[in-house]
Design a protein around this motif. Structure first.
Motif, PDB file in Angstrom:
ATOM      1  N   GLN A  26       0.852  -1.139  -0.206  1.00  0.00           N
ATOM      2  CA  GLN A  26       0.019   0.112   0.005  1.00  0.00           C
ATOM      3  C   GLN A  26       0.952   1.402   0.155  1.00  0.00           C
ATOM      4  O   GLN A  26       1.937   1.426   0.915  1.00  0.00           O
ATOM      5  CB  GLN A  26      -0.984   0.084   1.303  1.00  0.00           C
ATOM      6  CG  GLN A  26      -2.002   1.038   1.173  1.00  0.00           C
ATOM      7  CD  GLN A  26      -2.792   0.936   2.375  1.00  0.00           C
ATOM      8  OE1 GLN A  26      -2.588   0.486   3.308  1.00  0.00           O
ATOM      9  NE2 GLN A  26      -4.153   1.479   2.039  1.00  0.00           N
ATOM     10  N   LEU A  27       0.611   1.919  -1.095  1.00  0.00           N
ATOM     11  CA  LEU A  27       1.375   3.308  -1.228  1.00  0.00           C
ATOM     12  C   LEU A  27       0.788   4.356  -0.538  1.00  0.00           C
ATOM     13  O   LEU A  27       1.274   5.500   0.066  1.00  0.00           O
ATOM     14  CB  LEU A  27       2.018   3.502  -2.450  1.00  0.00           C
ATOM     15  CG  LEU A  27       2.553   2.652  -3.403  1.00  0.00           C
ATOM     16  CD1 LEU A  27       2.448   2.892  -4.845  1.00  0.00           C
ATOM     17  CD2 LEU A  27       3.785   2.557  -2.924  1.00  0.00           C
ATOM     18  N   ARG A  31      -4.282   2.716  -2.994  1.00  0.00           N
ATOM     19  CA  ARG A  31      -3.097   2.740  -4.138  1.00  0.00           C
ATOM     20  C   ARG A  31      -1.971   1.704  -3.885  1.00  0.00           C
ATOM     21  O   ARG A  31      -1.347   1.699  -2.738  1.00  0.00           O
ATOM     22  CB  ARG A  31      -2.557   4.268  -4.109  1.00  0.00           C
ATOM     23  CG  ARG A  31      -1.774   4.469  -5.508  1.00  0.00           C
ATOM     24  CD  ARG A  31      -2.893   5.104  -6.521  1.00  0.00           C
ATOM     25  NE  ARG A  31      -2.466   5.048  -7.820  1.00  0.00           N
ATOM     26  CZ  ARG A  31      -3.411   4.571  -9.069  1.00  0.00           C
ATOM     27  NH1 ARG A  31      -4.415   4.049  -8.518  1.00  0.00           N
ATOM     28  NH2 ARG A  31      -2.865   4.927 -10.146  1.00  0.00           N
ATOM     29  N   TYR A  32      -1.725   0.748  -4.691  1.00  0.00           N
ATOM     30  CA  TYR A  32      -0.986  -0.181  -4.426  1.00  0.00           C
ATOM     31  C   TYR A  32       0.305  -0.385  -5.298  1.00  0.00           C
ATOM     32  O   TYR A  32      -0.230  -0.091  -6.767  1.00  0.00           O
ATOM     33  CB  TYR A  32      -1.407  -1.603  -4.396  1.00  0.00           C
ATOM     34  CG  TYR A  32      -2.411  -1.603  -3.018  1.00  0.00           C
ATOM     35  CD1 TYR A  32      -1.948  -2.214  -2.043  1.00  0.00           C
ATOM     36  CD2 TYR A  32      -3.662  -0.995  -3.214  1.00  0.00           C
ATOM     37  CE1 TYR A  32      -2.853  -2.335  -0.822  1.00  0.00           C
ATOM     38  CE2 TYR A  32      -4.565  -1.180  -2.206  1.00  0.00           C
ATOM     39  CZ  TYR A  32      -4.088  -1.875  -0.831  1.00  0.00           C
ATOM     40  OH  TYR A  32      -5.056  -1.788   0.183  1.00  0.00           O
ATOM     41  N   SER A  33       1.606  -0.709  -5.163  1.00  0.00           N
ATOM     42  CA  SER A  33       2.533  -1.336  -5.984  1.00  0.00           C
ATOM     43  C   SER A  33       2.689  -2.872  -6.005  1.00  0.00           C
ATOM     44  O   SER A  33       2.188  -3.347  -5.029  1.00  0.00           O
ATOM     45  CB  SER A  33       3.885  -0.407  -5.812  1.00  0.00           C
ATOM     46  OG  SER A  33       4.251  -0.889  -4.721  1.00  0.00           O
ATOM     47  N   PRO A  45      10.763  -5.321  -8.205  1.00  0.00           N
ATOM     48  CA  PRO A  45       9.477  -4.600  -8.284  1.00  0.00           C
ATOM     49  C   PRO A  45       8.925  -4.867  -9.819  1.00  0.00           C
ATOM     50  O   PRO A  45       9.593  -5.453 -10.750  1.00  0.00           O
ATOM     51  CB  PRO A  45       9.971  -3.068  -8.524  1.00  0.00           C
ATOM     52  CG  PRO A  45      11.481  -3.331  -8.535  1.00  0.00           C
ATOM     53  CD  PRO A  45      11.987  -4.632  -7.947  1.00  0.00           C
ATOM     54  N   ASN A  49       0.987  -0.151 -10.546  1.00  0.00           N
ATOM     55  CA  ASN A  49       0.688   0.633  -9.598  1.00  0.00           C
ATOM     56  C   ASN A  49      -0.881   1.128  -9.899  1.00  0.00           C
ATOM     57  O   ASN A  49      -0.990   1.413 -11.035  1.00  0.00           O
ATOM     58  CB  ASN A  49       1.489   2.140  -9.896  1.00  0.00           C
ATOM     59  CG  ASN A  49       1.239   3.201  -8.962  1.00  0.00           C
ATOM     60  OD1 ASN A  49       0.136   3.200  -8.349  1.00  0.00           O
ATOM     61  ND2 ASN A  49       2.284   3.862  -8.591  1.00  0.00           N
ATOM     62  N   GLY A  50      -1.712   0.837  -8.952  1.00  0.00           N
ATOM     63  CA  GLY A  50      -3.066   1.186  -9.177  1.00  0.00           C
ATOM     64  C   GLY A  50      -3.932   0.569  -7.815  1.00  0.00           C
ATOM     65  O   GLY A  50      -3.235   0.503  -6.851  1.00  0.00           O
ATOM     66  N   ALA A  55      -4.292  -3.993  -9.167  1.00  0.00           N
ATOM     67  CA  ALA A  55      -2.747  -4.374  -8.930  1.00  0.00           C
ATOM     68  C   ALA A  55      -2.876  -6.004  -8.774  1.00  0.00           C
ATOM     69  O   ALA A  55      -1.926  -6.422  -9.228  1.00  0.00           O
ATOM     70  CB  ALA A  55      -2.315  -3.681  -7.599  1.00  0.00           C
TER      71      ALA A  55
END
Length: 70
Positions: A26-27, A31-33, A45, A49-50, A55
């Motif tokens: 969780q960014l 919102r996640y990477s 990585p 990103n969404g 994601a």
């Protein structure tokens, strides 16, 4: 998926073993990477990103050959 701090771990069951193969981080709010665990055990990585659904769907698409391998 299993929560682990700010991460959601994506795990596979292989016989009696459970392997963590990817994670969503969780960014910000919704919102996640994403990253996958390499053979060396490091987190690499992914170009994702969404929101959570985007994601998770993207991880499933990118890693589909690996996730379905036996």
């Amino acid at each position: 998926m299993r929560p682990y701090g700010k991460h959601l771990l994506i795990q596979m069951h292989r016989g009696d073993d459970v392997d963590t193969v990817a994670r969503l981080t969780q960014l910000a709010r919704n919102r996640y990477s994403a990253a996958f665990r390499s053979h060396a055990g490091r987190w690499e990585p992914l170009p994702i990103n969404g929101d959570l659904k985007q994601a998770a769907d993207s991880v499933a698409t990118l890693l589909a050959p690996f996730l379905t391998a036996e």
